[in-house]
Design a protein around this motif. Structure first.
Motif, PDB file in Angstrom:
ATOM      1  N   VAL A  49       0.850  -1.180   0.000  1.00 33.40           N
ATOM      2  CA  VAL A  49       0.000   0.000   0.000  1.00 33.40           C
ATOM      3  C   VAL A  49       0.890   1.236   0.000  1.00 33.40           C
ATOM      4  O   VAL A  49       1.874   1.296   0.745  1.00 33.40           O
ATOM      5  CB  VAL A  49      -0.943   0.032   1.220  1.00 33.40           C
ATOM      6  N   ALA A  87      -2.032   2.916   9.192  1.00 36.48           N
ATOM      7  CA  ALA A  87      -0.865   2.219   8.646  1.00 36.48           C
ATOM      8  C   ALA A  87      -0.371   1.141   9.610  1.00 36.48           C
ATOM      9  O   ALA A  87       0.228   0.143   9.181  1.00 36.48           O
ATOM     10  CB  ALA A  87       0.244   3.214   8.339  1.00 36.48           C
ATOM     11  N   LEU A 125      -1.621  -2.259   8.757  1.00 38.60           N
ATOM     12  CA  LEU A 125      -0.909  -2.941   7.672  1.00 38.60           C
ATOM     13  C   LEU A 125       0.293  -3.699   8.215  1.00 38.60           C
ATOM     14  O   LEU A 125       0.566  -4.829   7.808  1.00 38.60           O
ATOM     15  CB  LEU A 125      -0.459  -1.923   6.623  1.00 38.60           C
ATOM     16  N   HIS A 135       3.941  -0.859   3.710  1.00 38.90           N
ATOM     17  CA  HIS A 135       3.412   0.475   3.426  1.00 38.90           C
ATOM     18  C   HIS A 135       4.551   1.365   2.971  1.00 38.90           C
ATOM     19  O   HIS A 135       5.620   1.403   3.588  1.00 38.90           O
ATOM     20  CB  HIS A 135       2.741   1.098   4.645  1.00 38.90           C
ATOM     21  N   THR A 151       5.425   5.341   2.049  1.00 37.98           N
ATOM     22  CA  THR A 151       4.930   6.698   2.253  1.00 37.98           C
ATOM     23  C   THR A 151       5.298   7.590   1.072  1.00 37.98           C
ATOM     24  O   THR A 151       6.480   7.750   0.738  1.00 37.98           O
ATOM     25  CB  THR A 151       5.514   7.294   3.548  1.00 37.98           C
TER      26      THR A 151
END
Length: 413
Positions: A61, A69, A72, A79, A81
């Protein structure tokens, strides 16, 4: 950056992905969205990442981050950013470069865009890398703007190889407004967590604690309208309906934050005073235990004056065995069975809403129990997160082709 046909971004990157044929490796799916703060889009992203991990696929993601987050990390999904909430064309272009690098480095097979600004970056990255591109249309989006620029900006959501609509209402909107070929649209209703929204899993202590917090007296029927305090959610319509109903043996809870809209909150409080409903209507701010709130309630109202793209509140309430009264537009006809799990009323029609409330209050305990059972079964059969995830996985398999066995193509119609 043109909203019609962005220029290609640099030279295509080499495709480093290994073939999927014969199940030689797990497919990799990258979901992109603005942030992971709160909301239905965010919840659906987390649920889908968990389903991918459980199926042995690789979920990634990308977003600006946020409190969700952490979820996750718990499910083992990566994840990344990136400033994907930005609508600045230069930032969108830079995001596209970075996404293209991620796709190449991690062998991403599908990039799934869930919002417009990230979708532009994702589409450009997919064009550059040859990655499959899928989108989910979560709302109708505002189409007003100079020279149709807003519509062209929105239209990126129609460029997926498959475009997932969260309701038949949204699918029809896509066909009508954007002229999209129906063969590319797949309807996948939102799903809720039935392990959370289960009346058998809410302890009496949780219900009592919430009743004490809201200072609810015993012996009153409770009507609740959950939703942030914004005009289109229809709180004022419900207040007017209660005034027309003319009963003070009920209590009404308006559950939701004003999110800084203090002027609208003050309007509602003044309307309550004008209609002599101070003892009936209570504004409670946000609630962190909505399953307990539904159990504390006898009926749930969604009085939205604008169409709901899906209508999560109505589905959650039915899952908890609560009859619902909703406005008859948007996706409500898909989620509520009139006369069996609730009632539909005309948008903005306080009299119609008052009449529906009167019908609810006239139900016997046996009738309420029967309606509760039908509502629970209806949601469990159609709107679980497991169903949503399975149907989304089927769309992914369809895009990837017969290389990914074990995931039947989604049935349409």
């Amino acid at each position: 950056m043109s909203m019609d046909q962005p220029e290609p971004i640099d030279a295509p990157l080499p495709d480093t992905r290994q073939p999927l044929a014969g199940g030689s490796r797990a497919p990799v799916v990258l979901q992109v969205l603005p942030a992971l703060v709160t909301g239905g889009v965010e919840r659906g992203t987390i649920d889908m990442a968990a389903a991918l991990a459980e199926a042995g696929w690789t979920p990634i993601v990308a977003s600006e981050g946020g409190p969700m987050a952490r979820e996750l990390a718990r499910i083992g999904a990566e994840h990344i950013t990136l400033p994907l909430a930005s609508k600045n064309p230069l930032v969108i272009r830079k995001n596209a470069d970075r996404l293209a690098e991620i796709i190449a480095a991690k062998g991403v097979d599908i990039i799934h865009a869930r919002s417009r600004a990230p979708a532009w970056s994702a589409w450009m990255a997919a064009q550059r890398t040859g990655c499959h591109f899928v989108t989910t249309f979560h709302g109708t989006y505002n189409t007003a703007g100079w020279f149709g620029l807003k519509n062209r900006y929105n239209a990126i959501m129609t460029r997926g190889e498959r475009v997932i609509a969260i309701s038949e209402f949204i699918a029809e909107h896509i066909r009508r407004v954007y002229g999209l070929d129906p063969d590319r649209i797949r309807v996948v209703h939102r799903g809720i967590d039935l392990s959370r929204f289960d009346p058998n899993r809410v302890s009496p202590e949780r219900i009592i604690q919430l009743a004490q917090k809201w200072r609810l007296p015993d012996g009153y029927r409770v009507i609740m309208l959950p939703g942030r305090l914004t005009r289109w959610k229809g709180q004022a319509v419900l207040i007017e309906a209660l005034a027309l109903l003319g009963r003070h043996d009920v209590r009404c809870l308006l559950v939701g934050s004003d999110q800084g809209r203090t002027g609208y909150r003050e309007e509602l409080e003044e309307l309550v005073r004008q209609r002599d409903l101070v003892d009936v209507v209570h504004l409670t701010d946000e609630c962190n235990d909505m399953p307990a709130a539904y159990m504390l309630t006898d009926a749930v109202v969604s009085a939205s004056t604008d169409p709901e793209a899906f209508g999560r509140v109505a589905v959650e309430a039915q899952a908890m065995g609560r009859p619902v009264i909703v406005t008859a537009h948007g996706a409500t006809g898909e989620t509520v069975q009139p006369g069996r799990t609730g009632w539909l009323t005309a948008p903005g029609d306080a009299m119609a809403l008052a009449q529906a409330l009167d019908r609810f209050l006239a139900l016997s305990a046996e009738e309420r129990g029967g309606m509760a059972q039908v509502a629970i079964e209806h949601v469990r059969a159609n709107f679980s997160k497991e169903t949503m995830c399975a149907r989304t996985m089927a769309v992914y398999a369809e895009v990837l082709g017969a290389e990914v066995p074990g995931h039947p193509l989604p049935e349409q119609g």
